[in-house]
Design an enzyme around this catalytic site. Structure first.
Site, PDB file in Angstrom:
ATOM      1  N   GLU A 174      -2.460  -7.080 -11.236  1.00  0.00           N
ATOM      2  CA  GLU A 174      -1.028  -6.967 -10.937  1.00  0.00           C
ATOM      3  C   GLU A 174      -0.792  -7.181  -9.441  1.00  0.00           C
ATOM      4  O   GLU A 174      -1.661  -6.904  -8.615  1.00  0.00           O
ATOM      5  CB  GLU A 174      -0.494  -5.603 -11.380  1.00  0.00           C
ATOM      6  CG  GLU A 174      -1.234  -4.393 -10.825  1.00  0.00           C
ATOM      7  CD  GLU A 174      -0.754  -3.964  -9.450  1.00  0.00           C
ATOM      8  OE1 GLU A 174       0.343  -4.390  -9.060  1.00  0.00           O
ATOM      9  OE2 GLU A 174      -1.486  -3.214  -8.779  1.00  0.00           O
ATOM     10  N   PHE A 175       0.404  -7.665  -9.127  1.00  0.00           N
ATOM     11  CA  PHE A 175       0.810  -7.894  -7.741  1.00  0.00           C
ATOM     12  C   PHE A 175       2.209  -7.323  -7.529  1.00  0.00           C
ATOM     13  O   PHE A 175       3.123  -8.019  -7.069  1.00  0.00           O
ATOM     14  CB  PHE A 175       0.775  -9.385  -7.408  1.00  0.00           C
ATOM     15  CG  PHE A 175      -0.576 -10.017  -7.574  1.00  0.00           C
ATOM     16  CD1 PHE A 175      -1.513  -9.964  -6.565  1.00  0.00           C
ATOM     17  CD2 PHE A 175      -0.914 -10.648  -8.761  1.00  0.00           C
ATOM     18  CE1 PHE A 175      -2.775 -10.534  -6.704  1.00  0.00           C
ATOM     19  CE2 PHE A 175      -2.170 -11.226  -8.928  1.00  0.00           C
ATOM     20  CZ  PHE A 175      -3.106 -11.167  -7.897  1.00  0.00           C
ATOM     21  N   LYS A 218      -7.327 -10.624  -6.567  1.00  0.00           N
ATOM     22  CA  LYS A 218      -6.569  -9.403  -6.290  1.00  0.00           C
ATOM     23  C   LYS A 218      -7.033  -8.745  -4.999  1.00  0.00           C
ATOM     24  O   LYS A 218      -6.230  -8.411  -4.122  1.00  0.00           O
ATOM     25  CB  LYS A 218      -6.726  -8.433  -7.473  1.00  0.00           C
ATOM     26  CG  LYS A 218      -6.200  -7.025  -7.227  1.00  0.00           C
ATOM     27  CD  LYS A 218      -4.696  -6.994  -7.033  1.00  0.00           C
ATOM     28  CE  LYS A 218      -4.216  -5.552  -6.886  1.00  0.00           C
ATOM     29  NZ  LYS A 218      -2.764  -5.466  -6.742  1.00  0.00           N
ATOM     30  N   PHE A 273       4.881  -9.378   6.396  1.00  0.00           N
ATOM     31  CA  PHE A 273       3.819  -8.443   6.776  1.00  0.00           C
ATOM     32  C   PHE A 273       3.459  -8.541   8.261  1.00  0.00           C
ATOM     33  O   PHE A 273       2.328  -8.284   8.649  1.00  0.00           O
ATOM     34  CB  PHE A 273       2.569  -8.647   5.907  1.00  0.00           C
ATOM     35  CG  PHE A 273       2.785  -8.235   4.477  1.00  0.00           C
ATOM     36  CD1 PHE A 273       2.486  -6.957   4.054  1.00  0.00           C
ATOM     37  CD2 PHE A 273       3.320  -9.130   3.556  1.00  0.00           C
ATOM     38  CE1 PHE A 273       2.705  -6.561   2.742  1.00  0.00           C
ATOM     39  CE2 PHE A 273       3.550  -8.748   2.245  1.00  0.00           C
ATOM     40  CZ  PHE A 273       3.250  -7.462   1.834  1.00  0.00           C
ATOM     41  N   LEU A 274       4.432  -8.883   9.072  1.00  0.00           N
ATOM     42  CA  LEU A 274       4.228  -8.937  10.518  1.00  0.00           C
ATOM     43  C   LEU A 274       5.147  -7.952  11.234  1.00  0.00           C
ATOM     44  O   LEU A 274       5.585  -8.208  12.349  1.00  0.00           O
ATOM     45  CB  LEU A 274       4.459 -10.359  11.050  1.00  0.00           C
ATOM     46  CG  LEU A 274       3.366 -11.386  10.778  1.00  0.00           C
ATOM     47  CD1 LEU A 274       3.750 -12.739  11.366  1.00  0.00           C
ATOM     48  CD2 LEU A 274       2.019 -10.936  11.341  1.00  0.00           C
ATOM     49  N   CYS A 307      -2.415   0.785  -2.894  1.00  0.00           N
ATOM     50  CA  CYS A 307      -3.221  -0.433  -3.017  1.00  0.00           C
ATOM     51  C   CYS A 307      -4.064  -0.761  -1.791  1.00  0.00           C
ATOM     52  O   CYS A 307      -5.290  -0.835  -1.880  1.00  0.00           O
ATOM     53  CB  CYS A 307      -2.312  -1.621  -3.333  1.00  0.00           C
ATOM     54  SG  CYS A 307      -1.518  -1.516  -4.952  1.00  0.00           S
ATOM     55  N   LYS A 323       6.435   3.911   2.316  1.00  0.00           N
ATOM     56  CA  LYS A 323       7.458   2.906   2.596  1.00  0.00           C
ATOM     57  C   LYS A 323       8.725   3.308   1.854  1.00  0.00           C
ATOM     58  O   LYS A 323       8.690   4.219   1.013  1.00  0.00           O
ATOM     59  CB  LYS A 323       6.989   1.504   2.191  1.00  0.00           C
ATOM     60  CG  LYS A 323       6.910   1.252   0.698  1.00  0.00           C
ATOM     61  CD  LYS A 323       6.600  -0.224   0.452  1.00  0.00           C
ATOM     62  CE  LYS A 323       6.730  -0.574  -1.021  1.00  0.00           C
ATOM     63  NZ  LYS A 323       6.519  -2.030  -1.237  1.00  0.00           N
ATOM     64  N   ARG A 335       0.647   8.255  -1.181  1.00  0.00           N
ATOM     65  CA  ARG A 335      -0.785   8.044  -1.052  1.00  0.00           C
ATOM     66  C   ARG A 335      -1.124   7.308   0.245  1.00  0.00           C
ATOM     67  O   ARG A 335      -0.613   6.230   0.512  1.00  0.00           O
ATOM     68  CB  ARG A 335      -1.305   7.271  -2.271  1.00  0.00           C
ATOM     69  CG  ARG A 335      -1.423   8.107  -3.521  1.00  0.00           C
ATOM     70  CD  ARG A 335      -1.762   7.291  -4.740  1.00  0.00           C
ATOM     71  NE  ARG A 335      -0.611   6.531  -5.220  1.00  0.00           N
ATOM     72  CZ  ARG A 335      -0.608   5.820  -6.356  1.00  0.00           C
ATOM     73  NH1 ARG A 335      -1.688   5.790  -7.107  1.00  0.00           N
ATOM     74  NH2 ARG A 335       0.475   5.171  -6.724  1.00  0.00           N
TER      75      ARG A 335
END
Length: 442
Positions: free
Chosen positions: A151-152, A207, A252-253, A263, A324, A331
């Protein structure tokens, strides 16, 4: 098609609900009777925007059911998905596969007709082979195939990610299993979403490699942020400048207090451990893990500086503790490093989070939970932005300043600017990767 989904945690529940919305007949299985009861009553045990409405819609349509009996769920099923937890084992960094293997053994014991056993859980390379061996040993007469379908899903955007994915990855060994998986994802295939069909090992590796790469981007920009603070550069401008390069991309910057969640921490550790086992050290991934831990500790140092060198006797308001926004997941959240350091240093910590209290009450002992930022900031010496929930992005900074004893802010998500804080009358403002407004205590 008929699908059985083992596990109603984050991945299992979201996947099961979305498959039912595709038109499949889905039965979700969980050994926790309380969870099954809640689901049957229309209660979603996790926070994911839109999931409750979508779940209840498909339950009412008769396409989605919940049960504690795997035997009932397997009756007539074309595919059974294993979506159980694979937490990091204490002490060695391995992914704990005990739940996956227990599910495989139970499938072998209860299944009678041909079925495709699909691993949806995130598992190390080679796990699907072990699943095959486990089932074959437990029931040599069972006609089955195994498939890897990682999964993503991003927490907070999981439904959209499932319905409109960048890609779907399917690892299979037989044409028969490939046909079943094609039917499972037929609605996406018909809309031309990329379906990457490959072997088992490649699917498993995709993954881990994807998550390790994204974690590396986050960690890289956080390391650049530390340097920006020393040389007087602005990491937001630097991120924009490099992100416009199509080879790099702007996702992601965003500099911050380090990555967390279910994850990235687990998967980077598992990949590093796999590399060690096979004699191919994942040196970049190992450095990412180390730097991410150091980034969280560096945030604590920032806060100490803003508190004149000591937390003792200070009152601190913390905005956000989930890893987030738009999730209740804590976690490996940065708050689990930052908040205990403040409490342990003698600070009186007040916390505000729209969804974090349920998990946070037992993970963050010694804090006071408040309903809104202004209540938390009353007579505080420092306000800390740890999670960028939308309701924290447009606060009345002047009102915050007026209610604080010593108006200072640590904006660890860069949602404000030094100019915003200065105009509101703050004495000090610090962020990540930018020059602070002034030194603490000025």
């Amino acid at each position: 098609m008929r699908i059985a989904m083992i596990g109603t945690g984050y991945v299992g529940l979201v996947s099961g609900v979305c498959f039912s919305d595709f038109g499949h007949d889905v039965v979700c299985v969980d050994k926790d009777p309380n969870k099954i009861t809640r689901l049957e009553n229309g209660e979603v045990p996790i926070y994911e925007p839109g999931l409750d409405d979508l779940m209840n819609k498909n339950v009412e349509a008769g396409r989605l059911r919940f049960t504690g009996s795997l035997e009932k769920a397997l009756d007539g099923a074309d595919a059974v998905f294993i979506a159980v937890g694979t937490p990091t084992r204490r002490g060695d960094g391995h992914a704990d596969l005990s739940y996956v293997m227990a599910a495989a053994e139970e499938i072998a014991r209860l299944a009678s007709d041909y079925i495709v056993v699909v691993t949806k859980s995130t598992v190390p390379v080679g796990t699907n082979r072990k699943v095959r061996e486990t089932i074959a040993a437990a029931n040599p007469d069972l006609d089955f195939d195994v498939a890897s379908n990682p999964e993503f899903l991003r927490e907070g955007a999981a439904i959209d990610d499932f319905m409109r994915p960048d890609r779907v990855v399917v690892g299979v060994e037989s044409e028969r299993a490939g046909t079943v998986m094609s039917e499972v994802y037929r609605p996406l295939f018909l809309r031309d979403f990329p379906i990457v069909t490959t072997d088992l090992e490649s699917a498993e590796m995709i993954k881990y490699a994807a998550n390790a790469f994204l974690a590396a981007k986050i960690t890289f920009v956080n390391e650049i942020a530390a340097l920006c603070e020393r040389v007087g550069a602005d990491v937001k401008e630097v991120s924009k400048g490099i992100g416009l390069d199509g080879r790099i991309g702007n996702k992601f910057l965003h500099a911050g207090p380090g990555y967390g969640g279910s994850c990235f921490p687990k998967d980077t550790r598992a990949l590093a451990r796999t590399g060690q086992e096979f004699g191919v050290p994942m040196q970049i991934t190992e450095a990412v893990i180390k730097v991410n831990d150091e980034t969280k500790r560096r945030m604590v140092e920032k806060l100490v500086d803003l508190c004149d060198g000591s937390f003792n006797g200070k009152t601190v308001a913390v905005l956000g503790v989930t890893f987030k926004p738009n999730t209740d997941d804590m976690r490996d959240a940065p708050s689990l490093t930052v908040v205990p350091a403040m409490v342990g240093g003698g600070a009186k910590v007040r916390v505000v989070d729209p969804q974090g209290k349920r998990e946070g009450e037992h993970l963050l002992p010694g804090v006071t939970w408040c309903e809104d930022p202004y209540e938390a900031a009353e007579q505080a010496d420092l306000i800390v932005v740890l999670t960028e929930w939308n309701q924290f992005r447009a606060l009345d900074l002047g009102r915050l300043k007026d209610t604080m004893r010593t108006p200072r802010m640590a904006d660890l998500r860069n949602i404000y600017t030094a100019k915003d804080a200065e105009q509101a009358g703050f004495l000090a403002y610090d962020s990540v990767g930018r020059v602070p407004m002034s030194s603490s205590g000025s």
